[in-house]
Scaffold this motif. Structure first.
Motif, short mmCIF file in Angstrom:
data_model
loop_
_atom_site.label_atom_id
_atom_site.label_comp_id
_atom_site.label_asym_id
_atom_site.label_seq_id
_atom_site.Cartn_x
_atom_site.Cartn_y
_atom_site.Cartn_z
N GLY A 1 0.80 -1.23 0.00
CA GLY A 1 0.00 0.00 0.00
C GLY A 1 0.82 1.27 0.00
N GLY A 2 2.01 1.24 -0.61
CA GLY A 2 2.80 2.46 -0.75
C GLY A 2 3.62 2.83 0.48
N VAL A 3 3.74 1.91 1.42
CA VAL A 3 4.64 2.14 2.55
C VAL A 3 5.57 0.93 2.72
N ILE A 4 6.71 1.19 3.34
CA ILE A 4 7.56 0.07 3.73
C ILE A 4 7.04 -0.40 5.09
N VAL A 5 6.41 -1.56 5.05
CA VAL A 5 5.73 -2.06 6.25
C VAL A 5 6.75 -2.63 7.22
N GLU A 6 7.77 -3.27 6.66
CA GLU A 6 8.76 -3.93 7.52
C GLU A 6 10.05 -4.06 6.74
N GLU A 7 11.16 -3.85 7.40
CA GLU A 7 12.45 -4.07 6.73
C GLU A 7 13.44 -4.64 7.71
N GLY A 8 14.42 -5.34 7.16
CA GLY A 8 15.43 -5.93 8.04
C GLY A 8 16.30 -6.87 7.25
N PRO A 9 17.26 -7.50 7.92
CA PRO A 9 18.09 -8.49 7.22
C PRO A 9 17.21 -9.65 6.76
N PRO A 10 17.59 -10.30 5.66
CA PRO A 10 16.71 -11.33 5.10
C PRO A 10 16.35 -12.43 6.09
N GLU A 11 17.30 -12.82 6.93
CA GLU A 11 16.96 -13.92 7.85
C GLU A 11 15.82 -13.53 8.78
N GLN A 12 15.80 -12.24 9.14
CA GLN A 12 14.71 -11.78 10.02
C GLN A 12 13.39 -11.70 9.25
N ILE A 13 13.42 -11.09 8.05
CA ILE A 13 12.17 -10.91 7.31
C ILE A 13 11.58 -12.26 6.89
N PHE A 14 12.44 -13.16 6.45
CA PHE A 14 11.91 -14.43 5.95
C PHE A 14 11.62 -15.44 7.05
N SER A 15 12.39 -15.40 8.14
CA SER A 15 12.20 -16.42 9.18
C SER A 15 11.33 -15.94 10.33
N ALA A 16 11.39 -14.63 10.59
CA ALA A 16 10.65 -14.15 11.77
C ALA A 16 10.02 -12.79 11.51
N PRO A 17 9.18 -12.70 10.45
CA PRO A 17 8.55 -11.40 10.19
C PRO A 17 7.67 -11.01 11.38
#
Ligand code: ADP
Ligand code: MG
Length: 246
Positions: free
Chosen positions: A215-231
């Motif tokens: 929706g036009g915002v960055i909802v969440e960002e982080g290192p890939p292990e965090q985003i993919f394993s523990a969003p």
């Protein structure tokens, strides 16, 4: 902390009544590779286009090495040379060889001497494993090879940052790997890169940082292990559950 190579501060963009970017803040350090993920329509392409000023922004600022490049009236030629972009459709000129496609813009814009430019282009073709295809025409090349030529064409302008918008999305699955290999190599060479991608495995392996847009915002960002394993955010979890299930 080193000064950011690229900074976005409160970037907003609308098309008519449709607000597509709703306040994007981002700091990109030199040599960093950032993957933008998110559903179709979340604003990834618009964000990339607003970074190199293919689209004027409505609010906020885009800074390159601390200089505001989103200021109205700025000469955009130098900005677009410094920030290269490659799209899903590679749009090579069919009546020109791969080499001619690559040297066209530098010849016109950088006014580089022909022999030196050809030599530099040949080095780029060799670096990305396309030396023997340099004199071929686009219709003699596979989609993967054409997309690699399109990447070389962008690199021939000596950009400091590269933006990639779903550059493997139109390719047959067996051709995706050779294009991702080019991105991997560029990352190893230290290029600063932002990619919109659906290649989650690639993002997970290679991104320094993953930004999930919705929706036009960055909802969440982080290192890939965090985003993919523990969003942390429910929308990120739902998006990843839907794409990783496929
Ligand atoms: N040039 C344009 N004119 C009007 N609307 C646009 C334009 N480009 C994108 N949009 C709209 O902006 C929204 C976000 O699109 P886009 O940035 O392409 O998202 P994504 O790349 O994440 O799929 C969509 O609603 C799309 O229709
Ligand atoms: Mg897009």
């Amino acid at each position: 902390m080193p000064e950011a190579k690229l900074s976005l501060r409160g970037v907003e963009k609308s098309f008519g009544a449709n607000q597509v970017l709703r306040g994007i803040d981002m700091e990109v350090t030199e040599g960093e590779m950032i993957c933008l993920i998110g559903a179709s329509g979340s604003g990834k392409s618009t964000l990339l286009r607003c970074i190199n000023q293919l689209e004027p922004i409505d609010e906020g600022r885009v800074l390159l090495d601390g200089q505001d490049i989103s200021e109205p009236g700025l000469d955009l030629g130098p900005v677009r040379r410094r920030i290269g972009i490659v799209f899903q459709s590679y749009n090579l000129f069919p009546h020109m060889s791969a080499l001619e496609n690559v040297t066209l813009a530098p010849r016109r814009v950088l006014h580089e001497e022909a022999t030196a430019l050809q030599a530099r282009a040949a080095t780029l073709f060799a670096r990305f494993g396309l030396a023997e295809h340099m004199l071929k025409y686009p219709d003699q090349l596979s989609g993967g090879q054409q997309q690699r030529v399109a990447v070389i064409r962008a690199l021939a302008m000596r950009p400091e940052i590269m933006l990639f918008d779903e550059i493997t999305a139109a390719l047959d699955p067996e051709l995706v790997g050779e294009v991702l290999a080019v991105l991997r190599q560029l990352r190893e060479e230290g290029m600063t890169m932002l990619l919109a991608t659906h290649e989650m495995g690639f993002a997970r392996d290679l991104a320094d940082r993953v930004c999930f847009m919705d929706g036009g915002v960055i909802v969440e960002e982080g290192p890939p292990e965090q985003i993919f394993s523990a969003p942390q955010v429910a929308r990120t979890q739902a998006f990843l559950a839907s794409v990783l299930r496929q």
